[in-house]
Scaffold this active site. Structure first.
Site, PDB file in Angstrom:
ATOM      1  N   ASP A  94       0.835  -1.195   0.000  1.00 33.45           N
ATOM      2  CA  ASP A  94       0.000   0.000   0.000  1.00 33.45           C
ATOM      3  C   ASP A  94       0.873   1.249   0.000  1.00 33.45           C
ATOM      4  OD1 ASP A  94      -2.364   1.783   0.616  1.00 33.45           O
ATOM      5  OD2 ASP A  94      -3.309  -0.172   0.873  1.00 33.45           O
ATOM      6  N   HIS A 126      -3.962   6.071   3.105  1.00 33.06           N
ATOM      7  CA  HIS A 126      -4.658   4.871   2.640  1.00 33.06           C
ATOM      8  C   HIS A 126      -4.072   3.602   3.235  1.00 33.06           C
ATOM      9  CE1 HIS A 126      -5.917   1.772  -0.294  1.00 33.06           C
ATOM     10  NE2 HIS A 126      -6.944   2.556  -0.536  1.00 33.06           N
ATOM     11  N   SER A 157     -11.255  -0.792  -1.135  1.00 31.78           N
ATOM     12  CA  SER A 157      -9.969  -0.801  -0.435  1.00 31.78           C
ATOM     13  C   SER A 157     -10.146  -1.088   1.041  1.00 31.78           C
ATOM     14  CB  SER A 157      -9.267   0.550  -0.602  1.00 31.78           C
ATOM     15  OG  SER A 157      -8.824   0.746  -1.913  1.00 31.78           O
TER      16      SER A 157
END
Length: 719
Positions: A108, A166, A496
């Protein structure tokens, strides 16, 4: 045999905020059987490059990365330009000692180590199986890894630190520790924790603010496999024309051969058909669903009308009881060019004097940054399409549907003579209950699969709407440079967020069922087809059917249910040779298949179980391209007994009257554990002239276990 592949690298973003990088690079990639010596592999890579580039020094300079651990490969850049409510409360039964030895690998944007979710006090040293090394850099004190395919253009932070938020969000969903009082400026307050809070997180930073590179993704996969992770979670998307074009599909195949399950997000391009991504059958592809908590934002208007909106994350408290309200119809910039629509509230569309200090009604994708720059104090955005997730903005904002938007316009126009007296107010968002959950999020990508017509994707859905989880203080909560609000938690939506939910569920099952294979875990975790149980006995009472008009193309096998997954019963197992046969049936050649299997693979030498898809997949799907075609197919399946030593399973078919489903071998009698039995499912029916699809199911039951497989027939021309 040596094979060179030209790999066109495209940005891999299925993130819910941030934009895609439009720059494309070209690489030459070689993959072959692993060599014993790292030195000999490097020499081979330079030799191969020299044969292509001809100049030895240029060849060595053009090489970006050598993969020498889990597989033998290299990548080189050439000068080619082209631009919870999951039934898992705090008291859920855990095998803490084993859980603390589980390592979840996450590819990520990095991780923010100062987030409370990653407090490792009391964790002790990594498990002895861990082979990874540490990298320490700016704003980072932990031991994880980062990759960047072009070090000469490194961003400001050369470390695994999360500049985007994220990666921290996804990681904390999978394995963040329990933190009481977590909230986003008072919103959604409660205890935040990952699915396996005692497990370890290994972050491989392969994505940066400018995007993700295939070279970095493959390097992260190579290291994760070699480092000894138990599972890999990748909330990164990217459409591929074939499995050979997807580096994660290649890496995930190698992970599967090492017993590592790879979980990936399905993409955020729903509700459109054929939008699903990450579709390799050896990958668990996850769509997003809602949960029973939702956010509600109240808008109140001077005529007494109140509109309660469930698609907003507004953390601003109103500083006044009322504000004047206007629309672009009454505040258009007089010098606006004809090619600009003022209702989009984009740069230069509005008269600053007429909107300053007011709430403005806009249509579609308004620019919060522009509105804030001209003094607007709030915005109401009307949307034509369905929206079921909220977003944070740099000023008070709320989405409304077209019907509500029309009512607000009528209200504004009825009082436009007294414009400054037409009041409105947007209140701070509150947490409410969503009794209709779960349903598939509108943004969650749907099937059918473009790459293969025989695979049903996504595999499953999990919570991915308005998820509160860990975040990074290296970026604002809206990711806008005009926003100075930072927080260690944030509310984000997307597949996600759904992906690490499934990763953690698989990790939880693995703590009790240690001999789980990736295929066993992928064998539909909502219906108990996993692995040999050790000592766990739980009563199964939870029945759930996620709701969506697009049926299995939206939710696959159903909604995730980790607790029920602990009682397997039967599993549909698969090996690398089964997947190799699948690739053969998809017209891949032996040379291309060797890229996955790491050995010379001849399609003629591989066994074939026959049937429509020739793959022992837990789901069964039939794609029809002609509305006049009758339904006629068969599926061959094998199940392995991992429940009771002696058991008799009977077939239970549920199907609409129009569809005839016949099971050959309606009863399977097992005499010992790990015994394998075969059956055949024959499906017949008339053409799908006036309907889009048909849903059915096959359930094997021994009264203790229920092993359910979805059966889905659909007409592509109507999708």
């Amino acid at each position: 045999m040596i094979t060179l592949f030209l790999l066109a690298v495209q940005p891999h973003w299925s993130f819910t905020h941030g934009s895609s990088d439009t720059v494309r690079k070209a690489y030459i990639v070689y993959m072959g059987e692993a060599l014993q010596s790292k030195t000999s592999a490097t020499d081979l890579h330079h030799s191969l490059l020299s044969s292509v580039v001809r100049d030895t020094s240029i060849a060595q300079q053009s090489k970006i990365h050598s993969y020498t651990k889990s597989f033998n490969a290299f990548a080189a850049m050439l000068e080619v330009l082209n631009n919870y409510f999951l039934k898992m409360p705090q008291s859920v039964k855990r095998n803490n000692q084993i859980e603390s030895n589980i390592i979840v690998g996450v590819l990520d944007t990095g991780i923010y180590m100062d987030s409370p979710s990653f407090d490792d006090k009391g964790f002790g040293l990594p498990p002895s199986k861990w082979k990874g090394s540490c990298q320490v850099g700016v704003n980072f004190t932990g031991c994880n890894k980062f990759y960047h395919d072009n070090p000469s253009t490194f961003p400001s932070i050369e470390s695994p630190a999360d500049e985007e938020g994220h990666g921290s969000h996804a990681s904390s969903i999978a394995a963040g520790v329990s933190i009481a009082g977590a909230n986003l400026y008072g919103l959604a307050e409660g205890t935040a924790r990952g699915g396996v809070p005692s497990a370890r997180i290994a972050m491989y930073k392969v994505c940066w603010l400018e995007g993700c590179s295939d070279v970095d993704l493959l390097a992260g996969m190579d290291d994760a496999i070699n480092d000894g992770v138990d599972l890999i979670s990748i909330s990164i998307g990217g459409a591929a024309s074939s499995y050979l074009d997807d580096p994660i599909a290649i890496g995930a195949f190698h992970a599967m051969m090492k017993g590592i399950l790879t979980t990936r997000s399905a993409g955020n391009d729903g509700p459109y058909a054929s939008s699903v991504e990450n579709t390799a059958p050896w990958i668990m592809t996850v769509g997003a669903s809602t949960m029973d908590r939702q956010f509600s934002t109240l808008g109140k208007f001077g005529n007494g009308v109140e509109i309660a909106v469930r698609t907003s994350v507004n953390i601003f408290l109103p500083k006044s009881r009322i504000y004047p309200l206007t629309s672009p119809g009454n505040a258009t910039n007089g010098s606006l060019t004809p090619d600009k629509d003022p209702w989009t509230c984009d740069f230069g569309t509005l008269d600053q004097k007429k909107v300053r200090g007011k709430i403005v009604l806009c249509k579609e994708k308004a620019s919060a940054g522009y509105l804030k720059s001209v003094g607007v104090i709030g915005m109401i955005i009307t949307l034509q399409e369905k929206v079921d997730t909220g977003f944070s903005f740099t000023l008070p904002a709320v989405y409304v549907d077209a019907n509500a938007g029309d009512k607000i316009i009528t209200y504004i126009n009825s009082t436009k003579v007294r414009l400054t007296l037409s009041p409105a107010v947007i209140y701070k968002t509150k947490t409410t209950r969503n009794a209709a959950a779960p349903f598939v999020a509108s943004f969650s990508s749907r099937g059918p699969v473009n790459v293969s017509s025989t695979i049903l994707k996504p595999n499953i859905v999990a919570p991915g709407v308005d998820i509160l989880a860990g975040y990074s203080k290296l970026i604002s909560i809206t990711a806008s440079p005009d926003d100075n609000r930072v927080n260690v938690y944030n509310v984000i939506s997307g597949t996600s967020m759904a992906c690490p939910h499934v990763t953690s569920a698989a990790a939880y099952v693995k703590t009790f069922l240690l001999d789980c294979s990736p295929a066993a875990i992928k064998s539909c975790p909502n219906d108990n087809r996993f692995c040999k149980p050790l000592v766990v006995k739980l009563v199964i009472t939870y029945e759930l059917k996620v709701k969506d008009d697009q049926a299995e193309l939206a939710y696959g096998a159903d909604h995730i249910d980790p607790i029920r997954a602990l009682q397997p019963g039967l599993i549909y197992n698969l090996s690398k040779y089964d997947y190799a046969r699948f690739l053969c049936n998809e017209n891949y050649t032996g040379i291309a298949i060797s890229l996955f299997t790491n050995e010379n693979t001849s399609c003629s030498s591989l066994p074939n179980i026959g049937g429509q898809d020739a793959l022992n997949y837990p789901s069964m799907s039939l794609q029809l391209n002609n509305p006049n075609s009758s339904i006629s197919t068969m599926f061959h399946r094998k199940v392995t007994n991992v429940g009771s030593e002696k058991a008799i399973y009977k077939a239970i078919v549920k199907a609409p009257a129009i569809l005839k489903v016949t099971v050959v071998a309606k009863q399977l009698a097992f005499s010992h554990l790990h015994e394998e039995k075969s059956s055949m499912v024959v499906i017949k029916g008339p053409p799908l002239n006036n309907i889009t699809s048909l849903s059915a199911s096959l359930e094997w039951s021994d009264t203790k276990h229920k092993v359910k497989s979805p059966i889905f027939v659909y007409l592509t021309q109507k999708m």
